[in-house]
Each structure stands twice: as structure tokens, then as C-alpha cells.
Design a protein around this motif. Sequence first.
Motif, PDB file in Angstrom:
ATOM      1  N   HIS A 146       0.674  -1.161  -0.118  1.00 27.11           N
ATOM      2  CA  HIS A 146       0.022   0.083  -0.082  1.00 27.11           C
ATOM      3  C   HIS A 146       0.800   1.259  -0.034  1.00 27.11           C
ATOM      4  O   HIS A 146       0.642   2.192  -0.724  1.00 27.11           O
ATOM      5  N   ALA A 147       1.948   1.089   0.887  1.00 22.26           N
ATOM      6  CA  ALA A 147       2.784   2.402   0.966  1.00 22.26           C
ATOM      7  C   ALA A 147       3.472   2.604  -0.307  1.00 22.26           C
ATOM      8  O   ALA A 147       3.894   3.796  -0.614  1.00 22.26           O
ATOM      9  N   SER A 148       3.792   1.675  -1.087  1.00 27.38           N
ATOM     10  CA  SER A 148       4.508   1.631  -2.582  1.00 27.38           C
ATOM     11  C   SER A 148       3.547   1.623  -3.525  1.00 27.38           C
ATOM     12  O   SER A 148       4.151   1.507  -4.990  1.00 27.38           O
ATOM     13  N   HIS A 149       2.243   2.048  -3.480  1.00 27.31           N
ATOM     14  CA  HIS A 149       1.317   1.875  -4.486  1.00 27.31           C
ATOM     15  C   HIS A 149       1.393   1.011  -5.391  1.00 27.31           C
ATOM     16  O   HIS A 149       1.057   0.885  -6.807  1.00 27.31           O
ATOM     17  N   GLY A 150       1.241  -0.303  -4.845  1.00 28.06           N
ATOM     18  CA  GLY A 150       1.110  -1.674  -5.475  1.00 28.06           C
ATOM     19  C   GLY A 150       2.431  -2.103  -6.014  1.00 28.06           C
ATOM     20  O   GLY A 150       2.276  -3.135  -6.726  1.00 28.06           O
ATOM     21  N   GLN A 151       3.522  -1.644  -5.820  1.00 29.56           N
ATOM     22  CA  GLN A 151       4.893  -2.072  -6.397  1.00 29.56           C
ATOM     23  C   GLN A 151       5.040  -3.503  -5.956  1.00 29.56           C
ATOM     24  O   GLN A 151       5.884  -4.294  -6.545  1.00 29.56           O
ATOM     25  N   VAL A 152       4.580  -3.666  -4.822  1.00 30.48           N
ATOM     26  CA  VAL A 152       5.052  -4.928  -4.002  1.00 30.48           C
ATOM     27  C   VAL A 152       4.460  -6.230  -4.768  1.00 30.48           C
ATOM     28  O   VAL A 152       4.795  -7.204  -5.324  1.00 30.48           O
ATOM     29  N   LYS A 153       3.296  -5.960  -5.293  1.00 30.98           N
ATOM     30  CA  LYS A 153       2.361  -6.905  -6.043  1.00 30.98           C
ATOM     31  C   LYS A 153       2.907  -7.299  -7.221  1.00 30.98           C
ATOM     32  O   LYS A 153       3.139  -8.358  -7.817  1.00 30.98           O
ATOM     33  N   VAL A 154       3.596  -6.182  -7.855  1.00 27.31           N
ATOM     34  CA  VAL A 154       4.390  -6.372  -9.184  1.00 27.31           C
ATOM     35  C   VAL A 154       5.675  -7.272  -9.002  1.00 27.31           C
ATOM     36  O   VAL A 154       6.173  -8.095  -9.850  1.00 27.31           O
ATOM     37  N   LEU A 155       6.503  -6.875  -8.019  1.00 27.16           N
ATOM     38  CA  LEU A 155       7.805  -7.421  -7.856  1.00 27.16           C
ATOM     39  C   LEU A 155       7.494  -8.831  -7.455  1.00 27.16           C
ATOM     40  O   LEU A 155       8.593  -9.828  -7.576  1.00 27.16           O
ATOM     41  N   LEU A 156       6.530  -9.233  -6.584  1.00 34.62           N
ATOM     42  CA  LEU A 156       6.175 -10.436  -6.280  1.00 34.62           C
ATOM     43  C   LEU A 156       5.838 -11.514  -7.260  1.00 34.62           C
ATOM     44  O   LEU A 156       5.742 -12.764  -6.888  1.00 34.62           O
ATOM     45  N   GLU A 157       5.377 -11.241  -8.217  1.00 33.90           N
ATOM     46  CA  GLU A 157       4.821 -12.253  -9.278  1.00 33.90           C
ATOM     47  C   GLU A 157       5.906 -13.064  -9.928  1.00 33.90           C
ATOM     48  O   GLU A 157       5.655 -14.128  -9.746  1.00 33.90           O
ATOM     49  N   GLY A 158       7.337 -12.597  -9.998  1.00 32.93           N
ATOM     50  CA  GLY A 158       8.090 -13.295 -10.503  1.00 32.93           C
ATOM     51  C   GLY A 158       8.580 -14.343  -9.257  1.00 32.93           C
ATOM     52  O   GLY A 158       8.973 -15.695  -9.435  1.00 32.93           O
ATOM     53  N   VAL A 159       8.593 -14.038  -7.868  1.00 30.77           N
ATOM     54  CA  VAL A 159       8.850 -14.809  -6.854  1.00 30.77           C
ATOM     55  C   VAL A 159       7.912 -15.726  -6.848  1.00 30.77           C
ATOM     56  O   VAL A 159       8.363 -16.704  -6.329  1.00 30.77           O
ATOM     57  N   ARG A 160       6.636 -15.347  -6.771  1.00 29.95           N
ATOM     58  CA  ARG A 160       5.645 -16.578  -6.543  1.00 29.95           C
ATOM     59  C   ARG A 160       5.592 -17.649  -7.616  1.00 29.95           C
ATOM     60  O   ARG A 160       5.181 -18.689  -7.357  1.00 29.95           O
ATOM     61  N   ARG A 161       5.930 -17.124  -8.875  1.00 27.57           N
ATOM     62  CA  ARG A 161       5.968 -18.365  -9.971  1.00 27.57           C
ATOM     63  C   ARG A 161       7.348 -19.333  -9.661  1.00 27.57           C
ATOM     64  O   ARG A 161       6.873 -20.517  -9.840  1.00 27.57           O
ATOM     65  N   SER A 162       8.297 -18.952  -9.232  1.00 25.88           N
ATOM     66  CA  SER A 162       9.399 -19.636  -8.815  1.00 25.88           C
ATOM     67  C   SER A 162       9.421 -20.443  -7.725  1.00 25.88           C
ATOM     68  O   SER A 162      10.449 -21.101  -7.088  1.00 25.88           O
ATOM     69  N   CYS A 163       8.914 -19.820  -6.628  1.00 23.83           N
ATOM     70  CA  CYS A 163       8.820 -20.336  -5.173  1.00 23.83           C
ATOM     71  C   CYS A 163       8.388 -21.646  -5.212  1.00 23.83           C
ATOM     72  O   CYS A 163       7.224 -22.201  -5.887  1.00 23.83           O
ATOM     73  N   GLN A 164       8.965 -22.739  -4.345  1.00 20.03           N
ATOM     74  CA  GLN A 164       8.825 -24.104  -4.356  1.00 20.03           C
ATOM     75  C   GLN A 164       7.933 -24.449  -2.875  1.00 20.03           C
ATOM     76  O   GLN A 164       7.617 -25.623  -2.720  1.00 20.03           O
TER      77      GLN A 164
END
Length: 464
Positions: free
Chosen positions: A424-442
Motif C-alpha cells: 500500500h505504501a508503495s502504491h502496488g509495487q510489491v504485488k508487481v515485484l512478487l509475481e516472479g517470486v511467486r512463480r518460482s517459489c517451491q
Amino acid sequence: MAQHPLLDSLQCTIPEGQGCLEYPPAEKVLSQFLQLFASRGASSDAKAGMIRDLLAILEAVDCQWLFGCCHPNATPTLLRDLAVALSLYAAPPQQEPEGGGLPSGDPSYAAVASRAADVSLGFIGIVAKVESAKGLERLGTAVVGPVLRQVVGPLYLFAVTHVAERLWTTPKTRRMAQELLDGLLRASDCQSVPEFLRGAREDETGWLAVVMQCLKPDLTKDTWQRSPATKHVFSYTLQHVTRPWLGPHLEKVLPPSLLLSDDYREENKILGVQCLHHIIRNVPAADLCQYNRVQVVYNALFNHLYSKEARLMQVVLLCLLDLLPILEKAPQRLPHNPQLVAPSNEVLQLVLTHMESEHRLPLRRVYARNLPAFVERMSCRLAVLLKALLRMMLDVATDRSLTPEPVKAELLQKATECLILLDHASHGQVKVLLEGVRRSCQDETLKKCLRKVKEEPVESIIPP
């Protein structure tokens, strides 16, 4: 021409029917006036009479008598001594009332105003003579330059002392002080006070160094409180010098600002913090970082965070918001020591702690008003915070020790909430950055937490 009582005291005479050029030499009149004025036996009434006589003489003579003497170095020095002596004669009382409020019925302030009016007339006359001398071929810059170098500092300090609404000023004295200040600007070929202090042209240095040299004796730890006008003159002068002209004078303006901010009176603390804020905004960061100056300023400001005064807290928080980016990029803090708490985090933590338990509404409003600014700086720390949170969450999710499952679950829940708040503080930037992490997370546990962050609407965290 009538004989003035001052000339009788000086044992000087004017031949009957002769003009102003028959006055005794300027050096003789000025030097003997100063001796009489400084004598212990001279009462206040006697000094007032001497000043009025001197003013009448200065009004009657021309600039040739005052400046066209055989010893060009003598008159400028005597004029400086005259300016200093008369400024002290019309100086405000040394003791300022608590709070520095207005108005006051103290008769000592009325006496100061009366003296200042007489002295202003004399100073205005001297500056007028300087202006006249500029247009005379036989005097010109050869005279004006040396005279200005000697009298500009004392006359400027006197004008600024009496130009604003203070306990010791009246509408009349403020008007006359402004007239004197305007005359100084014209004599210096300047259009404004900032131009006067920094220089009218790029190849000029201005009068700031001269002014600060005159102020220096009254700006030490042991002297600055003796005159209530000193802090106002210093602040007025500082606020009129901006980037890039202030940087070379940092060593002259930083110590007095720290002294003011460290005083026990709230109004002096506020004035000092305002001076520090002006310095922070108008001096290059590299200069502030030299000799650990930025850390010294930060420590002085941080101590004020324990204050319970809303007015002081407001100026301190605004100042810190401009200082923190400079402090955290300072070379002294590199390489980064992970064991050190970042100053911005230190400030935010203290503000939140105090805000939670503060029952004074004015102070709570100050905290609440400035808190969003600390949050909006969050985006520049996004990478560091996000990496730290994800590393911690991965360690917890893959922990195979004897740590109880409820403890691990609560840690992951709190970390997830932190990610949502950071998003929220970064205006949605965390959701964008976590996309790649979420796909590669085991790890399924960690993927579940990241999914919560993605699906959490902003509106559910902080309503619009």
C-alpha cells in the motif's frame, strides 16, 4: 551659521559668516566626539544632546568635508567607531522577558526606541553622504569603497535590530530603520537584501562575510544570550542567503544555529531549528557530510523528539524529513553496517511510540500530520525491506527445528501483513515485484502467504 554646543565642548569655533567648510576637520570632530561620548561623566541627557548636535553638524556639512580629508584612512575608521558607539547607545536591554512576547510596558524599551530614533537619523545622514560622494569625480569609488567596508557591518546590524516588530521598537523606529536599510542597499548598488549579502554580480562576494564578522563576538556560547536582538539579526541574515551562496559560509552559520536550538527556551529552540532547516536545504549535501556535521545536526534534532511542545515538534519533524536522505547517504555510513538502525527507522519508531501514548491533542495532530511523509519515503527502501521480509519468511517456512508451529504461523502472518502494508505504501509495487517470486517459489507455505498479498485489496487496509 550657528555655533553648536558640541563645538564649544570640543573647543572649536566657526568664524562668523563662514560656510560649512570652515568647520574643524572631520577627524577632529569625530575623534573628540567619541572621547566625550565615552567619558564616564557623560549622563544620558548629555549624550542625547551631543548626538543632536552631531546630527546638526552632519546635516550642515557636505560630503567633501566628511570624506575629502587629508588622511583618507582616518575618517572611515572613525565612522566605524562612531557607528559602533551609537549602536551600543541605542541597543536593547540585555535581559529579555520570558517568552519574548509583545507588547511590553517596560520604560527601558521606550528609552531604547527614543535613542534609536536619534541614532537612525545620524546613520541615514551618513549613508546619504556616501551616496552623494559616489557621484563626485574628486571622491567617487576611491572614498566610497573604504567607507562602506568600515561602516556597512555596524549599520546593517543596527538597521536589522530595529526594523522588525520587537519589544524595543515602535512604528517610527521601524520606519527609520527600513529607510536606513534601503539607503545601504542603494549605496551598495543592490536591489534587495539577498543581493546585498551575496553580491549584485557573479564576480562579487557580497557583504555576508563582513556582517558575520561583526556578529561573531555576539554569537559565542557565552555571549549570544546577552543581547536579545542578536538571534533575530542572525536568523534574518541567514534566511536571506540561499544556495549556492550559503555553502562557503557554513562554518560561520552552523554553530550559532546549533546553539540556538540547544537553548532551554522554546522560542529559541524553534528559531534554531528553523535556521538548521534553512542550512540543510541550501547547503550541498557533500558539505554537510564533511567532518560528520550531518550526524551532529541529526543528534541535535533527535533530542527534540522527546519534547512535548507541538510547535517545536512541527518544525523538528519537517527539518528531519529533509535531513534523513542526506544522512543515510553520507559516506560515513558506508559500507552499511546491518547492526545499525537506519536513522529514518529510528525516528519513525520513536514517533509511533510517542504518538500511541500521547494524550495531548495538539501534539497528536502534529504527529498525524507528518506521519504520511515518513510513509511516502518508504518507496526508496522498497528493495531492502522486501528482500529482508522474504528472507525471513523463507527461513521460517523451511524451519525444521523444534520451533512450535503456532509461533511460526504467527510470524508468517505478521510478515504477510507487513508485505501488504508495504504494498500500500508503495502504491502496488510489491504485488508487481512478487509475481516472479511467486512463480518460482517451491515452498507451498510461502506461496500461500504471497497469494494473500496478491489478493488483498488496498481498500481493505486503509480506507480512502
